[in-house]
Write a protein that holds these residues in place. Sequence first.
Motif, PDB file in Angstrom:
ATOM      1  N   ALA A   1      45.463 108.302  14.023  1.00 21.28           N
ATOM      2  CA  ALA A   1      46.204 109.331  14.757  1.00 21.28           C
ATOM      3  C   ALA A   1      45.476 109.719  16.040  1.00 21.28           C
ATOM      4  O   ALA A   1      46.113 109.943  17.075  1.00 21.28           O
ATOM      5  CB  ALA A   1      46.410 110.556  13.870  1.00 21.28           C
ATOM      6  N   ARG A   2      44.126 109.773  15.998  1.00 18.98           N
ATOM      7  CA  ARG A   2      43.376 110.108  17.216  1.00 18.98           C
ATOM      8  C   ARG A   2      43.589 109.047  18.289  1.00 18.98           C
ATOM      9  O   ARG A   2      43.721 109.365  19.471  1.00 18.98           O
ATOM     10  CB  ARG A   2      41.883 110.231  16.879  1.00 18.98           C
ATOM     11  CG  ARG A   2      41.517 111.513  16.166  1.00 18.98           C
ATOM     12  CD  ARG A   2      40.009 111.734  16.187  1.00 18.98           C
ATOM     13  NE  ARG A   2      39.308 110.680  15.462  1.00 18.98           N
ATOM     14  CZ  ARG A   2      39.002 110.742  14.155  1.00 18.98           C
ATOM     15  NH1 ARG A   2      39.371 111.794  13.456  1.00 18.98           N
ATOM     16  NH2 ARG A   2      38.363 109.771  13.565  1.00 18.98           N
ATOM     17  N   ILE A   3      43.607 107.781  17.869  1.00 20.80           N
ATOM     18  CA  ILE A   3      43.841 106.698  18.831  1.00 20.80           C
ATOM     19  C   ILE A   3      45.241 106.805  19.424  1.00 20.80           C
ATOM     20  O   ILE A   3      45.437 106.680  20.636  1.00 20.80           O
ATOM     21  CB  ILE A   3      43.642 105.331  18.154  1.00 20.80           C
ATOM     22  CG1 ILE A   3      42.182 105.155  17.740  1.00 20.80           C
ATOM     23  CG2 ILE A   3      44.072 104.188  19.076  1.00 20.80           C
ATOM     24  CD1 ILE A   3      41.924 103.925  16.886  1.00 20.80           C
ATOM     25  N   ARG A   5      47.110 109.432  19.765  1.00 19.83           N
ATOM     26  CA  ARG A   5      47.272 110.596  20.647  1.00 19.83           C
ATOM     27  C   ARG A   5      46.770 110.313  22.054  1.00 19.83           C
ATOM     28  O   ARG A   5      47.194 110.959  23.010  1.00 19.83           O
ATOM     29  CB  ARG A   5      46.555 111.817  20.063  1.00 19.83           C
ATOM     30  CG  ARG A   5      47.264 112.443  18.877  1.00 19.83           C
ATOM     31  CD  ARG A   5      46.814 113.888  18.664  1.00 19.83           C
ATOM     32  NE  ARG A   5      45.373 113.978  18.463  1.00 19.83           N
ATOM     33  CZ  ARG A   5      44.773 113.958  17.278  1.00 19.83           C
ATOM     34  NH1 ARG A   5      45.506 113.812  16.179  1.00 19.83           N
ATOM     35  NH2 ARG A   5      43.474 114.054  17.166  1.00 19.83           N
ATOM     36  N   ARG A   6      45.851 109.346  22.188  1.00 21.98           N
ATOM     37  CA  ARG A   6      45.316 109.027  23.514  1.00 21.98           C
ATOM     38  C   ARG A   6      46.231 108.082  24.295  1.00 21.98           C
ATOM     39  O   ARG A   6      46.020 107.866  25.480  1.00 21.98           O
ATOM     40  CB  ARG A   6      43.926 108.391  23.385  1.00 21.98           C
ATOM     41  CG  ARG A   6      42.857 109.359  22.905  1.00 21.98           C
ATOM     42  CD  ARG A   6      41.466 108.828  23.231  1.00 21.98           C
ATOM     43  NE  ARG A   6      41.154 107.622  22.476  1.00 21.98           N
ATOM     44  CZ  ARG A   6      40.523 107.611  21.304  1.00 21.98           C
ATOM     45  NH1 ARG A   6      40.163 108.756  20.744  1.00 21.98           N
ATOM     46  NH2 ARG A   6      40.261 106.478  20.678  1.00 21.98           N
ATOM     47  N   THR A   7      47.225 107.527  23.638  1.00 17.18           N
ATOM     48  CA  THR A   7      48.131 106.621  24.335  1.00 17.18           C
ATOM     49  C   THR A   7      49.252 107.415  24.989  1.00 17.18           C
ATOM     50  O   THR A   7      49.511 108.574  24.646  1.00 17.18           O
ATOM     51  CB  THR A   7      48.764 105.600  23.364  1.00 17.18           C
ATOM     52  OG1 THR A   7      49.683 106.293  22.507  1.00 17.18           O
ATOM     53  CG2 THR A   7      47.703 104.916  22.529  1.00 17.18           C
ATOM     54  N   ARG A  32      49.282 118.326  11.000  1.00 18.01           N
ATOM     55  CA  ARG A  32      47.868 118.363  11.403  1.00 18.01           C
ATOM     56  C   ARG A  32      47.458 117.117  12.183  1.00 18.01           C
ATOM     57  O   ARG A  32      46.435 117.117  12.857  1.00 18.01           O
ATOM     58  CB  ARG A  32      46.981 118.508  10.167  1.00 18.01           C
ATOM     59  CG  ARG A  32      47.113 119.850   9.465  1.00 18.01           C
ATOM     60  CD  ARG A  32      46.076 120.001   8.380  1.00 18.01           C
ATOM     61  NE  ARG A  32      46.203 118.957   7.361  1.00 18.01           N
ATOM     62  CZ  ARG A  32      45.322 118.759   6.390  1.00 18.01           C
ATOM     63  NH1 ARG A  32      44.228 119.503   6.326  1.00 18.01           N
ATOM     64  NH2 ARG A  32      45.509 117.822   5.488  1.00 18.01           N
ATOM     65  N   LEU A  33      48.231 116.053  12.078  1.00 22.09           N
ATOM     66  CA  LEU A  33      47.908 114.826  12.806  1.00 22.09           C
ATOM     67  C   LEU A  33      48.193 114.953  14.295  1.00 22.09           C
ATOM     68  O   LEU A  33      47.737 114.123  15.086  1.00 22.09           O
ATOM     69  CB  LEU A  33      48.704 113.647  12.218  1.00 22.09           C
ATOM     70  CG  LEU A  33      48.364 113.268  10.781  1.00 22.09           C
ATOM     71  CD1 LEU A  33      49.316 112.192  10.273  1.00 22.09           C
ATOM     72  CD2 LEU A  33      46.924 112.773  10.686  1.00 22.09           C
ATOM     73  N   GLY A  34      48.957 115.979  14.673  1.00 22.88           N
ATOM     74  CA  GLY A  34      49.210 116.188  16.097  1.00 22.88           C
ATOM     75  C   GLY A  34      50.107 115.140  16.723  1.00 22.88           C
ATOM     76  O   GLY A  34      49.994 114.847  17.920  1.00 22.88           O
ATOM     77  N   LEU A  35      50.998 114.565  15.943  1.00 23.94           N
ATOM     78  CA  LEU A  35      51.898 113.519  16.449  1.00 23.94           C
ATOM     79  C   LEU A  35      53.345 113.986  16.495  1.00 23.94           C
ATOM     80  O   LEU A  35      54.265 113.181  16.536  1.00 23.94           O
ATOM     81  CB  LEU A  35      51.798 112.268  15.568  1.00 23.94           C
ATOM     82  CG  LEU A  35      50.427 111.575  15.550  1.00 23.94           C
ATOM     83  CD1 LEU A  35      50.424 110.421  14.556  1.00 23.94           C
ATOM     84  CD2 LEU A  35      50.066 111.064  16.938  1.00 23.94           C
TER      85      LEU A  35
END
Length: 219
Positions: A1-3, A5-7, A32-35
Motif C-alpha cells: 500500500a505504501r508503494i 500511494r507513491r504512484t 487505514r491503508l490510505g487507498l
Amino acid sequence: ARILRRTEKPVFLAVNKMDNPASNDELWEFYRLGLGDPWPVSSIHGHGTGDLLDAVVDAIKDVEAPEEDPDEVPSINVAIIGRPNAGKSSLTNCMVGSERSIVSDVAGTTRDAIDTTIERDGKRYTIVDTAGLRRKSKIDEDVEYYGFVRAMRAIDRADVALLVIDSSIGLTDQDQKVAGYAVERGCAMIIVLNKWDLPEGPDEKAEIRARIADRMMFV
C-alpha cells in the motif's frame, strides 16, 4: 500500500471474500491503508464485481494508450530454457555481452525470467534467461514454483527456445520433458550442447550427438 500511494496511478482496493454484501462492518480497518474507499467483493459469488468493473472501465477511459513507433524494429523473443545448472545464465551473459544474470555452481540460482534486448545486424532480439525447469513433483518452494510459472510464460511468448543441455551429464529424461514443454506450446527450438569441452574425445562427443538425435526425434 505504501508503494501504491507513491504512484500517480488510479488504485482500486478490492476486499475479497465479502460473501455477505449487507454487512460491511469489516471494511473499516482497510481505510487505514490510505487507498480510498474499499470495494467489497466476493470473487466466488460475484458480489460487487460488476460495480468494481464499471469503475475500472471509467478509469481506463482517461488513460492514453502509448503511441507505437512505426519505425521501431519488431523484436524476436528468444527463451533460454533447460534444467537447473545447465549453464543458461552463462550463455545469456555471453550472448548479451554483460553480466545480466547471476552465475553460480549452485543449482536454482536464477529464480525468475530476466529479459534483455539486444540488436544484431539490424534486428532486435529479446533474450530471456529462465529459471531451471524441474519436474513439478520436485518443486517444493513457493519462489521456485513461481519461477517455473514465469518460465512457462516466457516459452509461451517466445518465437524460439534454446534448450541448453549439460554435455558433462548428457541427455536426461528431464531434458526431454523440458523439450516437451516447448513443443506443446508450438515454439521453435534449437538444442544447445553446453560445456562441450568436458566430454573426452571425439568418440564420446559422437555418442552424445547420436543419443540426442535418437531420443529427441519428437522435436
